[in-house]
Enzyme design. Structure first.
Site, PDB file in Angstrom:
ATOM      1  N   ASP A  38       0.858  -1.168   0.000  1.00 30.09           N
ATOM      2  CA  ASP A  38       0.000   0.000   0.000  1.00 30.09           C
ATOM      3  C   ASP A  38       0.910   1.239   0.000  1.00 30.09           C
ATOM      4  O   ASP A  38       2.016   1.181   0.533  1.00 30.09           O
ATOM      5  CB  ASP A  38      -0.840  -0.085   1.278  1.00 30.09           C
ATOM      6  CG  ASP A  38      -1.494   1.211   1.658  1.00 30.09           C
ATOM      7  OD1 ASP A  38      -2.214   1.765   0.823  1.00 30.09           O
ATOM      8  OD2 ASP A  38      -1.282   1.674   2.800  1.00 30.09           O
ATOM      9  N   ASP A 237      -1.560  -0.790   6.160  1.00 30.72           N
ATOM     10  CA  ASP A 237      -1.849  -0.273   7.499  1.00 30.72           C
ATOM     11  C   ASP A 237      -3.305  -0.499   7.911  1.00 30.72           C
ATOM     12  O   ASP A 237      -3.714  -0.098   8.989  1.00 30.72           O
ATOM     13  CB  ASP A 237      -1.484   1.211   7.606  1.00 30.72           C
ATOM     14  CG  ASP A 237      -2.287   2.078   6.649  1.00 30.72           C
ATOM     15  OD1 ASP A 237      -3.148   1.553   5.908  1.00 30.72           O
ATOM     16  OD2 ASP A 237      -2.049   3.299   6.643  1.00 30.72           O
ATOM     17  N   ASP A 241      -7.358  -1.255   3.384  1.00 33.16           N
ATOM     18  CA  ASP A 241      -6.738  -2.432   2.784  1.00 33.16           C
ATOM     19  C   ASP A 241      -6.831  -3.704   3.616  1.00 33.16           C
ATOM     20  O   ASP A 241      -6.180  -4.696   3.297  1.00 33.16           O
ATOM     21  CB  ASP A 241      -5.292  -2.135   2.367  1.00 33.16           C
ATOM     22  CG  ASP A 241      -4.462  -1.589   3.494  1.00 33.16           C
ATOM     23  OD1 ASP A 241      -4.782  -1.878   4.653  1.00 33.16           O
ATOM     24  OD2 ASP A 241      -3.489  -0.870   3.209  1.00 33.16           O
TER      25      ASP A 241
END
Ligand code: ADP
Ligand code: MG
Length: 292
Positions: A38, A237, A241
């Site tokens: 990410d 984190d 996601d």
């Protein structure tokens, strides 16, 4: 020797701040071929700052900022927080929005000071039929510098482009280089603007970028990387996601992340130190080698 080596490996991980949730995680990590990461909050610090403001002709900067911040004070997005902070620092008084609607992965809309507002990505304004062409060169310039451009529209007209910068984390570039030395493909996955993402990827030495994915799209991005049976680790984190962490063969949550990240992950990094991603891979390889 198997259970013992895994216990030793798990213990070593804990010493360096890498928590393996179960012995399976240590074994699964060893087979990883692709590390998808990410961007926001994982590769970057995750606390964007407002850095630029370009206004259309006849429009005042302070008006733009108070309208944008008036709307964004109702949003929890880190970009929204950056805009509100900037307005407060300039001593602007914010009027509350009479209506507010968040569009995940796109932006936000609502009504402030009698104006119908829209703020967000170029694709969001395009979807709403608003012409971004007069301000596009400012947005492109920002994106090529690794900043995220946001358009503000009032009553159907684009009146400004705002730029926010979210610097890369210390050590991120080195962590990527080590992963590549370990023979892994590193892929950035982000909802951010493609040009912005590519500029940041270049800064980090990442060649593969999947950008402009909607929050639900991160899972699909992981699935596509898994095609052909490739084993994918996803590092995130948990903001947007968590499903991708769960879909990956190994989900790696970074420590400053959310509770939901911890729950969806197989491996938890206790600190922000991205060097612990290659460290964890090296440890899994060394541990499993001992078993054989
Ligand atoms: P990321 O995956 O980078 O965390 P998001 O999916 O949260 O990104 O958002 C993607 C894009 O949508 C942002 O880069 C921004 O352009 C736009 N966006 C989302 N929410 C907002 C908001 N509240 N204000 C302005 N722009 C927003
Ligand atoms: Mg993130």
């Amino acid at each position: 020797a198997t259970p013992t080596s895994i216990m030793v490996g798990t213990g070593k991980g804990a010493e360096m701040g890498v928590l393996f949730r179960g012995g399976d995680a240590l074994q699964a990590l060893r087979g990883t071929q692709v590390v998808a990461m990410d961007k926001t909050g994982t590769l970057t610090r995750g606390r964007p700052e407002l850095t630029d403001l370009h206004v259309a002709e006849g429009v005042e900067e302070s008006q733009v900022l108070s309208l944008a911040a008036g709307l964004e004070q109702h949003s929890e997005h880190p970009i929204a927080e950056a805009i509100v902070r900037a307005a407060r620092e300039r001593g602007l008084r914010l009027e509350s929005a009479a209506e507010f609607n968040a569009e995940p992965g796109m932006g936000a809309s609502g009504r402030v000071a009698g104006k119908g507002l829209l703020i967000g990505a170029d694709r969001y304004l395009a979807r709403e039929g608003i012409d971004t062409a007069p301000l596009a060169r400012h947005a492109e310039g920002l994106a090529d510098a690794g900043r995220t451009p946001l358009y503000l529209a009032a009553d159907g007209r684009a009146i400004a482009v705002l730029g926010v910068a979210d610097p890369v984390k210390d050590g991120a570039r080195e962590a990527v280089a080590r992963l590549r030395e370990q023979g892994l493909q590193v892929v950035m996955v982000t909802g951010d603007n493609r040009r912005t993402a590519q500029a940041i990827a270049r800064e980090l030495g990442i060649e593969d970028v999947v950008a402009e994915v909607l929050p639900d799209g991160k899972v699909d991005a992981v699935r596509r990387l898994q095609e052909g049976g490739r084993r994918v680790a996803f590092v995130g984190d948990g903001i947007n996601d968590a499903p991708a962490l769960a879909q990956a063969d190994v989900g790696i949550a970074i420590g400053s992340g959310t509770d939901v990240a911890m729950e969806s992950a197989d491996v938890v990094l206790m600190s922000d130190n991205l060097g612990n991603v290659p460290n964890a891979i090296a440890l899994s390889r060394a541990t499993i080698r001992n078993i054989k």
